[in-house]
Design a protein around this motif. Structure first.
Motif, short mmCIF file in Angstrom:
data_model
loop_
_atom_site.label_atom_id
_atom_site.label_comp_id
_atom_site.label_asym_id
_atom_site.label_seq_id
_atom_site.Cartn_x
_atom_site.Cartn_y
_atom_site.Cartn_z
N SER A 32 50.56 48.80 -19.47
CA SER A 32 49.42 49.08 -19.91
C SER A 32 49.42 49.13 -21.54
O SER A 32 49.22 48.39 -22.19
CB SER A 32 48.59 50.65 -19.46
N ARG A 53 45.30 48.42 -23.50
CA ARG A 53 44.76 47.01 -23.13
C ARG A 53 43.35 46.83 -23.47
O ARG A 53 43.08 45.47 -23.89
CB ARG A 53 45.08 46.80 -21.61
N TYR A 107 53.27 54.96 -13.46
CA TYR A 107 53.39 54.50 -14.80
C TYR A 107 54.91 55.08 -15.44
O TYR A 107 54.86 56.38 -15.29
CB TYR A 107 52.50 54.45 -15.97
#
Length: 121
Positions: A32, A53, A107
């Protein structure tokens, strides 16, 4: 783990410009946000700039108006355009990428190896 290729560091006089580049890749999963931190001798690593992004950017106050971060379309390659460099910008600059290697929305941030930027007359 992500693989990073960083380039563009070096030495420049005050008032000069440099461009750092970072390409990140994963064998699986997604990336990301990407961006940069820096660490000067004797100091902690500090945030410089980040880009998502979607293209949304964030900057440290110390670099606003002088540095610009950009991303190549949907690629995991970012550039940091640094203008009007000052001696206090001297540091090792570390690229970061926020990765989800298993596509589970879990993440975490990984780091490049770092690249030296020296601003001196």
């Amino acid at each position: 783990q992500a693989q990073f290729v960083e380039s563009g560091g070096g030495s420049v006089e005050p008032g000069g410009s440099l461009r750092l580049s970072c390409a990140a890749s994963l064998s699986s999963g997604s990336i990301s946000n990407m961006g940069w931190h820096r660490q000067a001798p004797g100091n902690q690593r500090k945030f410089v700039a980040d880009i998502g992004r979607s293209g949304r950017t964030t900057y440290a106050d110390s670099v606003k108006g002088r540095f610009t971060i950009s991303r190549e379309g949907t690629k995991n390659t970012v550039h940091l355009h640094m203008n009007n460099l000052k001696s206090e910008d001297t540091a090792v600059y570390y690229c970061h990428a926020v990765v989800d290697p298993n596509n589970t929305d879990d993440y975490h941030r990984e780091w490049g190896q770092g690249i030296q930027v020296t601003v001196s007359s």
